[in-house]
Write an enzyme that holds these catalytic residues in place. Structure first.
Site, PDB file in Angstrom:
ATOM      1  N   GLU A   1       1.182  -1.282  -0.005  1.00 31.75           N
ATOM      2  CA  GLU A   1      -0.319   0.252   0.091  1.00 31.75           C
ATOM      3  C   GLU A   1       0.712   1.226   0.324  1.00 31.75           C
ATOM      4  O   GLU A   1       0.719   2.373   1.003  1.00 31.75           O
ATOM      5  CB  GLU A   1      -1.339  -0.572   1.317  1.00 31.75           C
ATOM      6  CG  GLU A   1      -2.108  -1.553   1.015  1.00 31.75           C
ATOM      7  CD  GLU A   1      -2.995  -1.498   2.311  1.00 31.75           C
ATOM      8  OE1 GLU A   1      -2.537  -0.316   3.306  1.00 31.75           O
ATOM      9  OE2 GLU A   1      -3.669  -2.802   2.690  1.00 31.75           O
TER      10      GLU A   1
ATOM     11  N   ASN B   1       1.677  -4.860  -2.592  1.00 31.42           N
ATOM     12  CA  ASN B   1       0.546  -5.458  -2.586  1.00 31.42           C
ATOM     13  C   ASN B   1       0.106  -3.970  -2.428  1.00 31.42           C
ATOM     14  O   ASN B   1       0.361  -3.405  -2.025  1.00 31.42           O
ATOM     15  CB  ASN B   1       0.207  -6.802  -1.520  1.00 31.42           C
ATOM     16  CG  ASN B   1      -0.885  -7.121  -0.902  1.00 31.42           C
ATOM     17  OD1 ASN B   1      -2.085  -7.835  -1.738  1.00 31.42           O
ATOM     18  ND2 ASN B   1      -1.260  -6.296  -0.007  1.00 31.42           N
TER      19      ASN B   1
ATOM     20  N   HIS C   1     -10.911  -6.151  -2.166  1.00 34.53           N
ATOM     21  CA  HIS C   1     -11.856  -5.792  -1.273  1.00 34.53           C
ATOM     22  C   HIS C   1     -13.315  -4.995  -1.918  1.00 34.53           C
ATOM     23  O   HIS C   1     -13.012  -3.586  -1.950  1.00 34.53           O
ATOM     24  CB  HIS C   1     -11.449  -4.943   0.281  1.00 34.53           C
ATOM     25  CG  HIS C   1     -10.711  -5.655   0.909  1.00 34.53           C
ATOM     26  ND1 HIS C   1     -10.762  -6.659   1.781  1.00 34.53           N
ATOM     27  CD2 HIS C   1      -9.218  -5.191   1.158  1.00 34.53           C
ATOM     28  CE1 HIS C   1      -9.161  -6.880   2.181  1.00 34.53           C
ATOM     29  NE2 HIS C   1      -8.572  -5.964   1.521  1.00 34.53           N
TER      30      HIS C   1
ATOM     31  N   GLU D   1      -6.462 -10.340  -0.666  1.00 41.22           N
ATOM     32  CA  GLU D   1      -7.396 -10.157   0.683  1.00 41.22           C
ATOM     33  C   GLU D   1      -8.414 -10.004  -0.338  1.00 41.22           C
ATOM     34  O   GLU D   1      -9.670  -9.314   0.479  1.00 41.22           O
ATOM     35  CB  GLU D   1      -6.764  -8.846   0.816  1.00 41.22           C
ATOM     36  CG  GLU D   1      -5.435  -9.076   1.341  1.00 41.22           C
ATOM     37  CD  GLU D   1      -4.873  -7.654   1.916  1.00 41.22           C
ATOM     38  OE1 GLU D   1      -5.804  -6.729   2.466  1.00 41.22           O
ATOM     39  OE2 GLU D   1      -4.064  -7.267   1.630  1.00 41.22           O
TER      40      GLU D   1
ATOM     41  N   ASP E   1     -11.681 -10.287  -0.274  1.00 38.58           N
ATOM     42  CA  ASP E   1     -13.535 -10.261   0.705  1.00 38.58           C
ATOM     43  C   ASP E   1     -14.880  -9.566  -0.448  1.00 38.58           C
ATOM     44  O   ASP E   1     -14.129  -8.408  -1.178  1.00 38.58           O
ATOM     45  CB  ASP E   1     -13.885 -10.433   1.776  1.00 38.58           C
ATOM     46  CG  ASP E   1     -13.072  -8.941   2.271  1.00 38.58           C
ATOM     47  OD1 ASP E   1     -13.220  -7.492   1.400  1.00 38.58           O
ATOM     48  OD2 ASP E   1     -12.730  -8.598   3.743  1.00 38.58           O
TER      49      ASP E   1
END
Length: 433
Positions: free
Chosen positions: A146, A189, A225, A254, A256
């Site tokens: 990030e 990432n 996400h 990651e 979701d």
């Protein structure tokens, strides 16, 4: 027919289970992994571990490898919780993703207070120490996490590393990481980079530059996400493809997706299909095992609900991987079941079974609960039971209307007299029509 599954909270498969009846096995048949973020403090929960071990073939420590967890005090490294996850994964033959080495968040205060030269030394030492500790055990590392701003600027995010070391800190981190463990895949990432936008293009340009100049980078992680305000973008696959075309692997790191039912299931299916369409998309990690422990629990974003029942999203993901056995694939009427222990006394306990429809609505359901002799079920509620001749196998059907919408759940309960035995009930397959 699926075999019976024991232990509290374990979800029973529907009656169509086969060799590729789990996310991990189905992904492996496609040459990929399907993993989950894991928290060490849940590894003592039987249902959590059973679901993890049955369904996934890769793990990412959720917080246990972050800087504040392993080096809260300078040069004093603590690996206990991370080691617990790594040991568990290795014992089950799972791949392990390392997360994360250099990140502006969950950073101990002592790091932020360092002057530039000292910060450079601390960053490189942290990377080297942590990667050396896990050398040969980690498949892929999120080396830098990030580092770019949100919005339309495409600029770097302000952080101690960016502000004091400048743009070169990412390259330096990757070069240090390569020296520490040459066999590990080194990833950048980030989030909000899933479609083509200013942020993802800034990352793309960095990766392109790194590849052109021989800076060691092997993969790019897309956190993915999603929710109703930030859905799966229409150019998701195309965006992943443009990174793959640079000569790096892409990983969904990651995942979701907030929501429920058919809409959530469709989004999960689309993400899986996008990965499978790219030869360089090597795997998918969902950010957690069960909704109840998700960082976005209120949005129910994962594949298993709070009782570890498989959701319609699970069915959709498994079907997209080419597997079967989840119930509900292709819109067929099907259901899954899960068990959880409720109140307990010295002589008896209450049990709860949750029935969840697959990707299609169902009009009725049936399942079995088997208790271990000399246990006996003394009472039931919210269902209509029948018994076999031994009195140990209870077949439960709805009491009244058994209709469930796609992805919806209902439950029934019962009291078990222990009679000296504490064994958990065993669930059979759930069948629906």
């Amino acid at each position: 027919m699926a075999s019976l599954l024991a232990a509290a909270g374990v979800t029973a498969l529907s009656g169509t289970a086969d060799a590729a009846g789990t996310l991990g096995t189905a992904a492996a048949e496609k040459g990929r992994y399907f993993g989950a973020a894991v928290a060490a403090n849940h590894l003592g929960e039987s249902a959590y571990v059973s679901t993890l071990d049955t369904e996934f073939n890769s793990v990412t420590p959720e917080n246990e490898m972050k800087w504040d967890a392993v080096e809260s005090t300078r040069d004093s490294f603590t690996y206990t919780s991370a080691d617990q996850i790594v040991s568990h994964a290795q014992s089950k033959g799972m791949k392990i993703r390392g997360h994360t080495l250099v990140w502006h968040s969950q950073l101990p205060g002592w790091v932020s207070g360092l002057a530039a030269a000292d910060l450079r030394t601390a960053m490189n030492n942290h990377i080297t120490q942590v990667m050396t500790h896990y050398k040969g055990k980690i498949h892929s590392w999120d080396v830098v996490n990030e580092a770019f701003q949100d919005g339309s600027s495409g600029a770097r995010r302000s952080s101690p590393f960016q502000d004091k070391l400048g743009n070169g800190f990412i390259e330096e981190a990757f070069r240090t990481a390569r020296a520490a463990d040459p066999a590990a895949k080194l990833c950048y990432n980030d989030y909000n980079t899933d479609g083509v936008n200013a942020k993802s293009t800034a990352v793309y340009n960095m990766v392109k530059d790194f590849k052109a100049r021989g800076v060691p980078i092997d993969c790019v992680g897309f956190q993915s996400h999603f929710n109703s305000d930030s859905p799966v973008p229409s150019d998701y696959q195309a965006n992943l493809q443009r990174f793959a075309d640079l000569g790096v692997d892409v990983q969904i790191t990651e995942l979701d997706i907030e929501g429920s039912g058919t809409a959530q299931a469709t989004s999960y299916s689309n993400v899986v299909k996008a990965c499978l369409a790219l030869s360089r998309c090597t795997g998918i990690t969902v950010w957690g095992v069960t909704d109840k422990y998700s960082w976005r629990a209120g949005g129910t974003p994962l594949l298993f609900d709070g009782n570890y029942a498989k959701k319609a999203a699970y069915t959709a993901a498994l079907t997209a991987l080419g597997g079967t056995g989840s119930g509900g694939g292709g819109g067929t009427a099907a259901c899954t079941v899960s068990y959880s222990k409720q109140e307990e006394w010295s002589d008896r306990y209450n049990g709860k079974v949750t029935i969840t429809a697959g990707s299609a609505a169902i009009s009725t359901w049936t399942t079995t609960v088997t208790v271990t002799s000399p246990q006996k079920v003394s009472s039931t509620w919210n269902g209509t039971p029948t018994w076999d001749s031994s009195g140990s196998v209870m077949t439960m059907k709805p009491s009244g209307n058994g209709s469930l919408a796609a992805g919806a759940s209902t439950s029934f309960g019962f009291t078990v007299m222990k009679n000296g035995s504490t064994a958990a009930p065993v669930l059979g397959s759930c069948t629906a029509s």
